[in-house]
Design an enzyme around this catalytic site. Structure first.
Site, PDB file in Angstrom:
ATOM      1  N   HIS A  57      33.933  10.597 126.535  1.00  0.00           N
ATOM      2  CA  HIS A  57      34.848  11.346 127.388  1.00  0.00           C
ATOM      3  C   HIS A  57      34.024  11.642 128.522  1.00  0.00           C
ATOM      4  CE1 HIS A  57      38.529  13.366 128.386  1.00  0.00           C
ATOM      5  NE2 HIS A  57      37.605  14.493 128.936  1.00  0.00           N
ATOM      6  N   HIS A 103      44.765  13.941 128.632  1.00  0.00           N
ATOM      7  CA  HIS A 103      44.754  15.031 127.491  1.00  0.00           C
ATOM      8  C   HIS A 103      45.611  14.592 126.210  1.00  0.00           C
ATOM      9  CE1 HIS A 103      43.393  19.435 127.580  1.00  0.00           C
ATOM     10  NE2 HIS A 103      42.546  18.660 128.058  1.00  0.00           N
ATOM     11  N   GLN A 248      42.480  23.611 123.907  1.00  0.00           N
ATOM     12  CA  GLN A 248      42.091  24.781 124.656  1.00  0.00           C
ATOM     13  C   GLN A 248      43.301  25.448 125.083  1.00  0.00           C
ATOM     14  OE1 GLN A 248      41.888  21.589 125.553  1.00  0.00           O
ATOM     15  NE2 GLN A 248      39.917  21.219 126.670  1.00  0.00           N
TER      16      GLN A 248
END
Length: 743
Positions: A57, A103, A248
């Site tokens: 990533h 995401h 998150q």
């Protein structure tokens, strides 16, 4: 913060060895590289930092070799890959900053927060460049809607995108949503944002100026998101649900005030560099800022604002709590920054300083917890050229039965979530906030006024994963070509591209080959169509228990319309509006059905070569569309893509609820052919000859095929007629997705 409690937790941290390094996703070789950089065994904090920075990533270690083949320069490029977002010159003293990010993994685990924080993160990538975000796109891929779990994922992702963007006040003006069984175990959530600023007000993520303070601004740090970057670099298995703590949690209201505070403080002249805390949080932001500037940093981690007691340095550095920024200011002028942020209700905390050491020295309560070379970890992270194994490409066309009833086939295709109306999704997004949206969701490309100028920006997102699975290089070419074609349908010239390359496990040679070939196909198309790649993202390991997604190199392209005409809304949204107009078909049909939606959705066939992507033909078609729009010849233009001519005509009829009659020398099957470099346009009767002459001069096949009017969709073809009532087709199309979602 309880320093004593933190020190007690640190005392119980496990010793670092090769086994722990493997648990963090490092290979044995990478662990030895780390030990070589340090000249000793690492601390736990150093191991966590390295695992994040060496992850796919953050480091692009399996794709960087091939990404270098993409063209990144152009006359309008101000900032190419390497910063938080790419920047292009859009004239009149303005620049546009944009980027696309994935995401995927977080959204599969927790769809609402995963998608919401994807939007938040991409917005911060844009405004950290000094640009005010003005638009978002999203590209979504889901599995079949035949399980409660998948319907839950769709609902959560769409609500997450809508709630976050709507609360911040940024319009979501377009995108795409697809459904395919390859995404049953791994959905894709790709978020794009674009912002604008004055050319002289660009900011970059650089920790420059020895002695300058490093300031922490925004929300406090918690445990949410720890290991987010490494989790996003792993395949899923039966334990995926246990990874929910790595997702998150977002707060769009804090994002809004953070955005405004950052843009305001940038006007003071105090800001030297700024970057959001995205993947890997403080780790990526601070290390990357120091690397770009060629400097070092010192951080005092006990000063980091926490919302949970006793976080360890390891957790502080790897937390991915949202709505946080790192800012480097001019020494001695910290009060200017503090005054601005406190007025917006946000705290500013000095947590360190810039040094000339080239190292990141991190302390906690006076103890050194990490001391690492910056450039070695960021710029010299391992890069692999993975072994590749080519898959056999089909040479023979797909074996399909004859189409005896094209009207029934058209209705059946319109009844699928793939080709049905997406209004249930886009009506949850505010697409007109800020008042600059000319064309929103549903058109070939979104169109936004560039406020204060005569110009407009066009945005689109495209990819056909089935084509990419059947022939990755052709699929990569097609994604770029279709995006450029969509921009041309609203009269815009491409000025830059960002991408999100979604693939499976690159350690599998066939996946590495797909990745390489898609990139090479994209590079070929970008060069032919003169579109530079200015930013992007790679998302790998999108597979579950060994089952990979289809290769999905999503392309988001930005175009410029130098002068926005007053009639843009009526002539550029891709639907018939004026009865009596003539319908002209542009381009050449080759009867190509390999990888088509007709074959896949009606006959469950994914075989044969996908359509040929003739790049010179695409370039000529785009030139024709732009010149015809610029001359005021067209009352509409709509490209032919999934579903071919039949679907394109139906979509063009639905927008204005007006029918059409065309006559073509095609077989019933060819009505659903997906040959590329084609479009349908409508022109007033008196302009037909002018358009045909222009098409001939440019070298684009053109056929005056029929007229707009009535309440039916009628296509006369070789051997028969497709004749369907428009109202009935529209009801089928409009209800397709809600029915599949059991709404």
């Amino acid at each position: 913060m309880s320093v004593a409690a933190t020190l007690e937790r640190m005392a119980s941290e496990p010793p670092v060895d090769v086994e722990l390094a493997r648990e963090h996703g490092l290979s044995d070789q990478e662990y030895e590289i780390l030990r070589g950089f340090l000249g000793r065994d690492p601390s736990l904090t150093e191991l966590g930092i390295t695992a994040a920075l060496f992850s796919e990533h953050c480091s692009y270690k399996s794709s960087k070799t091939w990404l270098r083949e993409l063209p990144t320069e152009g006359d309008r490029v101000v900032q190419g890959p390497g910063e938080n977002a790419g920047i292009v010159d859009v004239g009149h003293g303005w620049v546009a900053a944009f980027k696309m990010e994935s995401h995927n993994h977080p959204s599969f685990i927790e769809p609402y927060q995963g998608a919401a924080t994807g939007v938040g993160g991409i917005l911060r990538d844009v405004f950290t460049m000094g640009a005010r975000p003005i638009a978002c796109l999203d590209s979504l891929r889901f599995g079949p809607l035949d399980t409660p779990r998948m319907r839950h994922l769709v609902d959560g992702v769409v609500r997450g995108i809508g709630d976050y963007g709507n609360c911040v006040g940024i319009p979501t003006v377009g995108g795409e949503t697809g459904f395919h069984r390859s995404y049953r175990g791994n959905i894709l959530v790709n978020a794009f944002a674009l912002g604008v600023c004055r050319a002289e007000r660009i900011f970059k993520g650089r920790a420059a100026g020895v002695g300058n303070p490093i300031l922490y601004v925004g929300s406090r740090t918690g445990r949410d998101g720890i290991h987010g970057a490494t989790m996003a670099s792993e395949s899923f298995d039966e334990s995926s649900e246990a990874k929910r703590p790595t997702v998150q949690v977002g707060d769009p209201f804090t994002e809004k005030v953070l955005l405004e505070a950052c843009l305001e403080v940038m006007k003071t002249g105090v800001v030297v560099g700024i970057q959001d805390m995205g993947a890997a949080g403080l780790t990526s932001s601070c290390f990357e800022m120091a690397d770009r500037a060629g400097t070092g940093i010192e951080l005092e981690l006990e000063k980091v604002p926490l919302r949970e007691a006793a976080l360890t340095p390891y957790e502080i550095m790897l937390s991915e709590s949202q709505e946080r920024m790192v800012l480097v200011a001019e020494a001695g002028r910290e009060d200017v920054v503090r005054e601005v942020f406190e007025r917006w209700g946000l705290s500013v905390v000095p947590i360190g300083r810039v040094t000339d050491s080239g190292r990141a020295r991190l302390t906690f309560a006076g103890d050194v917890v990490a001391d690492m070379p910056v450039r070695a970890l960021v710029d010299q992270a391992p890069v692999y050229e993975r072994p590749v194994r080519a898959l056999e490409l089909a040479a023979a066309p797909a074996d399909l039965p004859e189409c005896h009833d094209p009207a029934a086939a058209l209705a059946a295709l319109l009844a699928t979530p793939e080709l049905g109306d997406k209004s249930w999704i886009c009506t949850q997004y505010d697409s007109t906030v800020r008042g600059n949206t000319v064309i929103g969701p549903g058109g070939d490309a979104a169109l936004l006024r560039l406020e204060g100028t005569p110009s407009a920006l066009a945005l689109t997102s495209d990819v056909n994963p089935v084509y990419c699975a059947l022939d990755p290089r052709a699929g990569g070419r097609q994604a770029v070509a279709e995006a450029a074609r969509n921009l041309a349908c609203v009269g815009a010239t491409p000025i830059g591209l960002t991408d999100c390359l979604n693939f499976g496990n690159p350690e599998r040679p066939e996946i590495a080959w797909q990745l390489r070939e898609c990139i090479r196909g994209m590079a070929e198309a970008c060069r032919e169509l003169a579109v530079p790649v200015v930013s992007g993202n790679v998302s790998l390991y999108n597979e579950t228990e060994g089952r990979s997604i289809h290769p999905t190199p999503t392309v988001a392209m930005v175009g410029l319309l130098e002068e926005l005409p007053a009639d843009a809304w009526s002539t550029r949204r891709g639907c018939f509006s004026s009865p009596g107009d003539r319908v002209v078909l542009l381009g050449e049909d080759r009867g190509e059905l390999g990888g088509s939606t007709f074959a896949r959705l009606l006959h469950d066939v994914e075989a044969g070569p996908p359509p040929v992507v003739d790049l010179p033909s695409e370039r000529r078609l785009a030139e024709l569309l732009r010149r015809a729009h610029g001359s005021g010849l067209l009352t509409m233009a709509h490209d032919l893509s999934e579903g071919g001519l039949a679907i394109a005509l139906a979509e063009a009829c639905f927008g204005g609820r007006v029918g059409v009659l065309v006559e073509v020398a095609l077989s019933p099957l060819a009505l659903f052919s997906e040959s590329q470099a084609r479009a349908i346009v409508a022109v007033p009767p008196g302009s037909v000859e002018t358009l045909l002459e222009l098409a001939a001069a440019i070298g684009v096949p053109a056929l005056d095929a029929g007229s707009v009017g009535g309440d039916r969709l009628v296509v006369r073809f070789d051997g028969g007629v497709l004749d369907s009532g428009l109202d009935a087709l529209h009801r089928i199309w409009r209800s397709a997705l809600p029915k599949a979602l059991e709404l």
